[in-house]
Design a protein around this motif. Structure first.
Motif, short mmCIF file in Angstrom:
data_model
loop_
_atom_site.label_atom_id
_atom_site.label_comp_id
_atom_site.label_asym_id
_atom_site.label_seq_id
_atom_site.Cartn_x
_atom_site.Cartn_y
_atom_site.Cartn_z
N GLN A 308 1.27 -1.47 -0.12
CA GLN A 308 0.11 0.45 0.14
C GLN A 308 0.65 1.06 -0.13
O GLN A 308 1.71 1.79 0.82
CB GLN A 308 -1.32 0.03 0.82
N VAL A 310 1.46 6.08 -0.87
CA VAL A 310 0.71 6.73 -1.25
C VAL A 310 0.04 6.52 -2.42
O VAL A 310 -0.83 7.45 -3.00
CB VAL A 310 1.38 7.99 -0.34
N ALA A 312 0.57 5.00 -5.42
CA ALA A 312 1.31 3.30 -5.85
C ALA A 312 -0.17 3.27 -7.22
O ALA A 312 -1.20 3.99 -7.01
CB ALA A 312 0.37 2.48 -4.97
N ALA A 314 -2.32 2.27 -10.03
CA ALA A 314 -3.11 0.41 -9.76
C ALA A 314 -3.50 0.06 -10.91
O ALA A 314 -2.52 0.29 -12.39
CB ALA A 314 -4.19 0.87 -9.84
N VAL A 376 13.21 -4.67 3.16
CA VAL A 376 12.46 -4.69 4.28
C VAL A 376 11.81 -4.18 5.41
O VAL A 376 10.45 -5.25 4.87
CB VAL A 376 13.58 -5.84 5.22
N PHE A 380 8.09 -5.66 4.75
CA PHE A 380 7.67 -6.41 5.97
C PHE A 380 6.20 -6.15 6.70
O PHE A 380 5.15 -6.95 6.65
CB PHE A 380 7.80 -5.23 6.94
N VAL A 384 3.50 -9.54 7.33
CA VAL A 384 2.75 -9.22 8.33
C VAL A 384 1.08 -9.70 7.67
O VAL A 384 0.49 -10.34 8.49
CB VAL A 384 2.48 -7.53 8.95
N GLN A 388 -0.69 -12.34 10.03
CA GLN A 388 -1.06 -12.17 11.13
C GLN A 388 -2.56 -11.99 10.58
O GLN A 388 -3.30 -11.67 11.43
CB GLN A 388 -0.78 -10.81 12.22
N ARG A 390 -3.58 -9.23 9.05
CA ARG A 390 -3.92 -8.17 9.57
C ARG A 390 -3.31 -7.14 8.18
O ARG A 390 -2.83 -6.94 7.61
CB ARG A 390 -3.27 -7.26 10.57
N ARG A 391 -4.78 -5.80 8.19
CA ARG A 391 -4.67 -5.35 6.94
C ARG A 391 -3.77 -3.86 7.32
O ARG A 391 -3.42 -3.57 8.28
CB ARG A 391 -6.12 -4.87 6.36
N ASP A 392 -3.04 -3.94 6.04
CA ASP A 392 -2.76 -2.44 5.73
C ASP A 392 -1.87 -1.90 7.17
O ASP A 392 -1.41 -0.80 7.05
CB ASP A 392 -3.84 -1.37 5.79
N ALA A 393 -0.74 -2.98 7.90
CA ALA A 393 -0.21 -2.48 8.77
C ALA A 393 0.42 -1.82 8.18
O ALA A 393 1.94 -1.73 6.72
CB ALA A 393 0.77 -3.60 9.70
N SER A 394 1.59 -0.80 8.99
CA SER A 394 2.43 -0.20 7.65
C SER A 394 3.90 0.80 8.72
O SER A 394 3.48 0.03 10.22
CB SER A 394 2.27 1.63 6.92
N VAL A 395 4.91 0.62 7.69
CA VAL A 395 6.04 0.35 8.77
C VAL A 395 6.06 2.36 8.93
O VAL A 395 6.33 3.04 7.87
CB VAL A 395 7.04 0.07 8.79
N SER B 49 7.54 -0.72 15.60
CA SER B 49 6.94 1.17 14.86
C SER B 49 6.48 0.34 13.85
O SER B 49 5.93 1.72 12.98
CB SER B 49 8.87 1.26 14.08
N LEU B 50 5.79 -0.83 13.94
CA LEU B 50 4.36 -1.03 12.57
C LEU B 50 3.46 -0.31 13.36
O LEU B 50 2.89 -0.23 15.11
CB LEU B 50 4.60 -2.70 12.91
N GLU B 51 2.87 0.15 12.35
CA GLU B 51 1.70 1.05 12.46
C GLU B 51 0.14 -0.12 12.21
O GLU B 51 0.30 -0.48 11.38
CB GLU B 51 1.93 2.38 11.99
N TYR B 52 -0.91 -0.40 13.29
CA TYR B 52 -1.65 -0.82 12.81
C TYR B 52 -2.80 -0.33 12.42
O TYR B 52 -3.16 0.61 12.67
CB TYR B 52 -2.26 -2.33 13.28
N PHE B 53 -3.34 -0.94 11.42
CA PHE B 53 -4.63 -0.54 10.89
C PHE B 53 -5.88 -1.35 11.26
O PHE B 53 -6.36 -2.06 11.16
CB PHE B 53 -4.53 -0.30 9.20
N ARG B 72 -3.73 4.02 13.30
CA ARG B 72 -4.67 4.36 11.97
C ARG B 72 -5.90 3.64 12.71
O ARG B 72 -5.98 2.04 12.74
CB ARG B 72 -4.19 3.95 10.47
N GLU B 140 -4.55 6.52 -8.93
CA GLU B 140 -4.28 7.01 -9.89
C GLU B 140 -5.95 7.54 -10.25
O GLU B 140 -5.83 8.27 -10.99
CB GLU B 140 -4.08 6.47 -10.37
#
Lengths: 658, 159
Positions: A308, A310, A312, A314, A376, A380, A384, A388, A390-395, B49-53, B72, B140
């Motif tokens: 995901q 900011v 990207a 389609a 990584v 990552f 995840v 796990q 989980r949707r949409d986790a971000s670093v 530092s992993l940010e879950y949604f 989030r 897009e």
């Protein structure tokens, strides 16, 4: 799926599609001819393959021109034009719409690749590498032309022709830099295909002597300079249009261009070890295979939607196709290198721990670790999600900064030591003597900053290492100028060396800009009422003196006229007809050598009585852009030919201890 | 240290072809750096530092885990109270199942309306979510309701 009958409604589309199919046919033919010429050692067959590159380039040029014509003539029978352009856009936006979306950008990529192959065909020496280098270029061409002619063709017709197109993405027409950034980026990516092709040719023929490295240095440098410029241009675009006052967010799209940059920078240094000492042969082959693969990886990541991002694009079927090509590059590169492993052994003595090649090697390791860590971090969240669910986790940026700052400082430290060390072996005592002024300079700079109240460890480290580097470069240059009898003479004799010094200097300027703007940025928000008394924000006095509505051909703008300490600023909010009500900020930036004042309008009263603004003060941001310019000038200088035919590099230290 | 030694195992994870008689220390340095960094990740930096949604309902279920972490949260906007003069924004983020009050200091555009889909970044203090910023997604194929539709899909899956 190609339905050739439906093209009857779209003459331009049909013509464009035909030119792409023609380019595809010539790519297949050229690949077969190259391999045949290489296997048989038949110069005439190779010559035919060489000429096939001209046909491919000509047909790709035709295809690109046709798409450009369709865009400029608002020919909405072509699907790409209907979806990504519109009548009301200014001409420059119509031109840049060519690479504002997936299909067009792959066409541009293929066209540039055709161009590079064409230039290569003119410069290739008539040796055993020639057919295989051409063949490797044809493999890349076959892939990109294949993609753009089939699954991602910009020329597919539309069934019902709309009266007006959907228009380009507003975010991409908000600033002229978006017209430049992708082109620079693709020039960098595509440029890497040439050293890759030479590496493949060297592996196939088993001619792993150092010739291929010497030839590819220039190609790599040019690609690297474009890549550097592209990454910074992207940062500048972000700074100028996204309205957050930053330039780098460790977004997957940014990372996708940064990973190839790190690997290419490593390659630029390690090929010098091979050139001078005949070491690191297999390392270089691996590195260029990885660097070229990473350009494809980046495209795959951003087009497949597995990460995901900011911004990207389609994807559709393009992601898997790129993944396939990536796997093909890595597997075939690995197999080739494994097959040639005996020939890849270094002949020369291994490097002594205290020598220039060891410093280069250590730097290479840091670049590699850096690239792996960025990868990584980028992947990552995907892991995840797989593990796990989980949707949409971000670093977050914190993760990247935790390693990027120490690694960057480590690279700065090595950058200062490398030029001081001689090839082969240094003697510890003289190295120590040479290092003393540098260390003193570094400590002095850090002490002064500390006395002035800087307490941020990263900034202090950057300052110390910058001073240490600058002192080192000045001393080395001064000594060389004394020996050569003048600075000009030294420059003329060794443009490569001083170009590299200049590029390093640019990098230091950039590092200072990054450190200061990252650590000392101040940012505040306030709502200003029209013609009210000035409001104090960040110790500056802000006053809203006017709010105007402006109608453009492709949308509307609100302009806020703000006085900051008596200086006029004009911040805009732009809406685009095809972007709905979403407003895109166009900040007012006052660039200064020591810092920028950056004003963004964040929201506005529909009745025109107030505007909310965000004021950002960042020190030394401009140093990032100026540093990049210095880097590119330095890179250009290294391409110049030395004034004397043969240059024996004197080892810096031996000269010092004579 | 500088004498050539016996063949080393390939350094790093990139599978270099084996070389004879290489000085061991650059490889050792590289491996050490890699091992160090990998350890550094393994011991939680990355995980921290992993940010879950999450949606409000998911947060309710995993409150113990996520309390005090930067996350989030996504859902629909309810009960907007916004004062443009002080830039104070208060609203409730809801997914039909659960809802939490959100506080934010900063300007919002007039697109910020009741029942609009929203994604905010920040952390919980008690039961109130302190937002550090409102996340906007660009795509897009530019159409604003897209995120809302995605959110509605999200909400359906959590009910």
């Amino acid at each position: 799926m190609l339905n050739l009958i439906s093209f009857s409604s779209s003459p331009l589309g049909a013509l464009g599609q035909l030119s792409l199919l023609g380019a595809l046919a010539f790519s297949v033919g050229g690949l077969l001819l190259s391999v045949l010429g290489g296997l048989r050692g038949d110069a005439r067959v190779t010559e035919a393959a060489r000429r096939a590159t001209w046909a491919v380039f000509a047909l790709l040029t035709l295809g690109t021109l046709i798409l450009l014509t369709a865009l400029l003539r608002d020919d909405f029978t072509v699907r790409f034009v209907a979806e990504h352009s519109m009548r009301a856009s200014p001409t420059w936006v119509k031109v840049t719409a060519l690479w504002g979306a997936l299909e067009g950008s792959i066409l541009l990529w293929a066209w540039l690749l055709g161009g590079f192959t064409f230039i290569l065909s003119l410069t290739l020496r008539r040796d055993a590498l020639r057919p295989w280098a051409l063949g490797a270029m044809f493999v890349s061409l076959l892939f990109f032309v294949g993609v753009v002619a089939t699954v991602a063709s910009p020329f597919t017709p539309v069934a019902t022709v709309p009266l007006d197109g959907r228009g380009p993405n507003p975010a991409l027409q908000n600033h002229w830099m978006m017209a430049v950034h992708p082109v620079l980026l693709y020039l960098g990516f595509v440029g890497l295909s040439v050293p890759f092709a030479y590496a493949v040719a060297a592996l196939v023929t088993g001619r792993l002597s150092d010739h291929w490295v010497v030839v590819t240095r220039r190609w790599t440098l040019i690609a690297w300079a474009f890549l550097t410029a592209a990454i910074v241009a992207g940062g500048w675009w972000s700074y100028e249009t996204l309205g957050w006052g930053g330039y780098w967010a460790w977004d997957p799209v940014e990372n996708a261009s940064f990973i190839p940059w790190l690997l290419t920078t490593a390659f630029l240094h390690s090929i010098q070890i091979q050139e001078r000492r005949g070491l690191m042969r297999s390392w270089n082959v691996w590195l260029i295979v990885l660097a070229y693969s990473s350009t494809v990886l980046g495209t795959f990541l951003n087009r497949s939607g597995i990460v995901q991002s900011v911004h990207a694009f389609a994807g559709g079927p393009v992601g898997p196709v790129f993944l396939g090509f990536l796997a093909f590059l890595l597997v075939s590169g690995t197999l080739l290198a494994a097959w040639r492993a005996p020939a890849l052994r270094d002949e020369a003595e291994p490097p002594a721990p205290l020598s220039r090649e060891s410093a280069f090697l250590a730097g290479n390791w840091l670049f590699l670790v850096f690239a792996v860590m960025v990868l990584v971090g980028t992947l990552f969240p995907t892991f995840v999600e797989a593990a796990q669910g989980r949707r949409d986790a971000s670093v977050g940026p914190a993760f990247y900064n935790a390693f990027a700052i120490p690694l960057g400082l480590g690279l700065l430290a090595l950058m200062g030591v490398g030029p001081l060390l001689p090839w082969r072996r240094a003697d510890g005592q003289s190295l120590w003597r040479a290092l003393v002024p540098l260390l003193l300079g570094g400590v002095a700079a850090a002490a002064v900053a500390f006395a002035l109240g800087v307490r941020h460890a990263g900034v202090l480290g950057t300052l110390a290492l910058s001073a240490y580097n600058v002192v080192g470069l000045i001393l080395l240059t001064a000594r060389a100028a004394r020996q050569a009898g003048g600075l000009g003479a030294a420059l003329g004799a060794q443009p490569r060396r001083y170009g590299a010094y200049l590029a390093h200097l640019g990098l230091i300027v950039m590092a200072l800009g990054l450190a200061f703007s990252g650590s000392f940025r101040r940012d505040a928000q306030v709502t200003l009422n029209l013609n009210a008394a000035p409001v104090t924000l960040l110790a500056e006095r802000l006053q809203l003196t006017g709010l105007d509505a402006v109608t453009r051909t492709d949308g509307k703008s609100v302009v806020a006229r703000v006085q900051i300490d008596g200086r006029p600023f004009q911040a805009r909010l732009n809406t685009y007809t095809q972007g709905g009500d979403t407003a895109f900020p166009s900040p007012a930036v006052r660039y200064g050598p020591l810092g920028d004042t950056y004003l963004v309008m964040t929201s506005v009263d529909p009745r025109g009585q107030w505007a909310s603004v965000r004021l950002i003060e960042s020190p030394l941001v401009s140093w990032i852009w100026w540093g990049t310019l210095i880097i590119c000038v330095g890179a250009a200088l290294t391409l110049a030919s030395p004034r004397r035919a043969t240059v024996r590099a004197p080892s810096g230290l031996a000269a010092a201890t004579d | 240290m500088s004498d050539p030694s016996s063949p080393l195992p390939p350094a790093g994870q990139l599978g270099q072809a084996r070389r004879r008689r290489r000085s061991p220390w650059p490889a050792v340095l590289g491996v050490a750096a890699l091992v160090g960094l990998t350890g550094f990740i393994a011991f939680g930096n990355l995980n921290r530092s992993l940010e879950y949604f999450v949606t409000p309902t998911e947060y309710q279920q995993q409150q113990a885990q996520l309390q005090g972490r930067s996350i989030r949260i996504g859902g629909l906007v309810r009960d907007v109270q916004y004062d443009p003069q002080s830039l104070n924004l208060r609203f409730v983020v809801s997914d039909g199942g659960a809802s939490f009050p959100v506080q934010y200091q900063g300007a919002v555009s007039d697109l910020f309306k009741e029942n609009q889909g929203v994604v905010v970044r920040g952390e919980f203090e008690g039961n109130t979510f302190h937002a550090s910023d409102l996340v906007v997604k660009h795509s897009e194929e530019y159409n604003v309701p897209k995120t809302q539709a995605e959110l509605k899909d999200l909400l359906k899956t959590t009910e």
